[in-house]
Design an enzyme around this catalytic site. Structure first.
Site, PDB file in Angstrom:
ATOM      1  N   ASP A 188      50.317  -3.623  76.805  1.00 47.88           N
ATOM      2  CA  ASP A 188      50.697  -4.499  75.708  1.00 47.88           C
ATOM      3  C   ASP A 188      50.877  -3.649  74.445  1.00 47.88           C
ATOM      4  OD1 ASP A 188      50.224  -7.685  74.955  1.00 47.88           O
ATOM      5  OD2 ASP A 188      49.660  -6.312  73.328  1.00 47.88           O
TER       6      ASP A 188
ATOM      7  N   ASN B  72      56.921  -6.704  63.987  1.00 48.14           N
ATOM      8  CA  ASN B  72      57.968  -7.706  63.760  1.00 48.14           C
ATOM      9  C   ASN B  72      57.999  -8.170  62.310  1.00 48.14           C
ATOM     10  OD1 ASN B  72      59.439  -8.094  66.163  1.00 48.14           O
ATOM     11  ND2 ASN B  72      57.709  -9.172  67.084  1.00 48.14           N
TER      12      ASN B  72
ATOM     13  N   HIS C 164      62.581  -8.827  63.537  1.00 48.06           N
ATOM     14  CA  HIS C 164      62.649  -9.042  64.990  1.00 48.06           C
ATOM     15  C   HIS C 164      63.663  -8.146  65.710  1.00 48.06           C
ATOM     16  CE1 HIS C 164      59.713 -12.220  65.649  1.00 48.06           C
ATOM     17  NE2 HIS C 164      59.966 -12.547  64.386  1.00 48.06           N
TER      18      HIS C 164
ATOM     19  N   ASP D 193      62.840  -6.104  69.057  1.00 50.93           N
ATOM     20  CA  ASP D 193      63.642  -6.143  70.293  1.00 50.93           C
ATOM     21  C   ASP D 193      64.057  -4.734  70.721  1.00 50.93           C
ATOM     22  OD1 ASP D 193      63.410  -8.838  70.388  1.00 50.93           O
ATOM     23  OD2 ASP D 193      65.492  -9.290  69.832  1.00 50.93           O
TER      24      ASP D 193
ATOM     25  N   GLU E 276      55.273  -9.107  74.434  1.00 47.49           N
ATOM     26  CA  GLU E 276      55.200  -7.643  74.339  1.00 47.49           C
ATOM     27  C   GLU E 276      54.365  -7.072  75.476  1.00 47.49           C
ATOM     28  OE1 GLU E 276      53.816  -9.924  72.329  1.00 47.49           O
ATOM     29  OE2 GLU E 276      52.087  -9.153  71.236  1.00 47.49           O
TER      30      GLU E 276
END
Ligand SMILES: [Mg+2]
Length: 310
Positions: free
Chosen positions: A181, A189, A194, A198, A224
């Site tokens: 993770d 973010n 964002h 990504d 994530e």
């Protein structure tokens, strides 16, 4: 993409085969010709076989109906369109041919207009079928792969991992289940936006895939969180593999719109041996999850094994 049809004409009457060949070519269809059932079957069994089959009923080797049966016996994703060509045009013969898997009939001697219309129906049907197969393939992909990273998604991963686990139990091999993770992903973010998040997910997906072998599993199980499964001799080596990956991520330069973003990941792992006698994927996932939670508690950017949590 332009749609093209390749036809097989199978007829032991060479003059009749030539006539149909000339006509089909005139109508823009690529043609291969066979003069008996065996030769025709060779074309049908090719890797990329013709999609429109014009089969004479009466032929040495295999007749048209026998060829029909052979083709229909296989459950094909993209089956050919079969037209039986015959002078036998009684109701019984037509019904028999259709029952054996023919799509249509044309009567010999050929009427050019009727033959053209029948062939056009075949081409339309094949075009429709090709579009359907393409759509199904796309749906299959969407159902199994995560769009952002191109990795297996949770559903597809669970299916495959379940098979891997059963196989490992049978062959007495050892596996490492790991979940990882991204640390402080929400902060990333919030701070960089964002699209940056990504981009990091995509880059991490590629990095994780590179780190493992082709037959290992890598997937994105959501948000994530990623998943890794690999076969390994013992827990010491499993730890080495995960440590190496953790360090690779730490060293990797993540850059978005000119800004360098520091990224680390926490790992939780469960080592699976045949002695465990647990064959439920969910159990190992929950073990790996617990270990991941411990990595987060211990300060993140760490590898923890479930054994060390109990
Ligand atoms: Mg014949």
């Amino acid at each position: 993409m332009a749609f093209s049809v390749r036809a097989l004409i199978a007829d032991d009457d060479k003059a009749s085969a030539k006539l149909v060949e000339v006509l089909l070519k005139k109508w823009g269809i690529e043609v291969v010709v066979a003069h008996d059932g065996l030769e025709a079957l060779e074309y049908i069994m090719q890797f990329d076989p013709p999609s429109l089959l014009l089969l004479d009923w009466e032929m040495p080797g295999y007749n048209g109906i026998e060829l029909c049966q052979k083709v229909r016996k296989n459950d094909m994703k993209n089956p050919p369109y079969i037209i039986i060509c015959t002078a036998r045009d009684s109701a019984e013969h037509i019904a028999e041919g259709l029952n054996q898997g023919a799509n249509d009939f044309v009567t010999k001697p050929f009427n050019t207009q009727v033959l053209k219309a029948r062939v056009e129906v075949g081409c339309r049907t094949l075009k429709l079928q090709a579009r359907l197969v393409e759509a199904m393939t796309r749906l299959d992909r969407l159902a199994s792969f995560d769009e952002l990273t191109g990795l297996l998604n949770r559903r597809a991963l669970f299916e495959r991992v379940h098979e891997d686990l059963s196989r490992a139990m049978r062959t007495e091999s050892r596996l490492c289940f790991a979940v990882c993770d991204i640390d402080w992903f929400k902060r990333i973010n919030d701070k960089y936006g964002h699209p940056a998040g990504d981009a990091i997910l995509r880059q991490l997906g590629a990095l994780l895939s590179q780190q493992l072998r082709l037959y290992d599993r890598v997937g994105r199980i959501g948000g994530e969180e990623f998943f890794l499964l690999f076969s390994v001799k013992d827990i010491v080596r499993a730890n080495k593999v995960l440590e190496r990956i953790r360090q690779e991520i730490e060293k990797c330069r993540f850059e978005f719109e000119g800004k360098v973003i520091p990224v680390t990941m926490s790992f939780g792992a469960a080592f699976v041996t045949p002695d465990d006698k647990v064959e439920r994927v969910e159990v190992y996932f929950s073990h790996a999850d617990k270990a991941l939670y411990r990595s987060k508690e211990r300060g993140r950017n760490l590898v923890t094994f479930f054994n060390d949590c109990v």
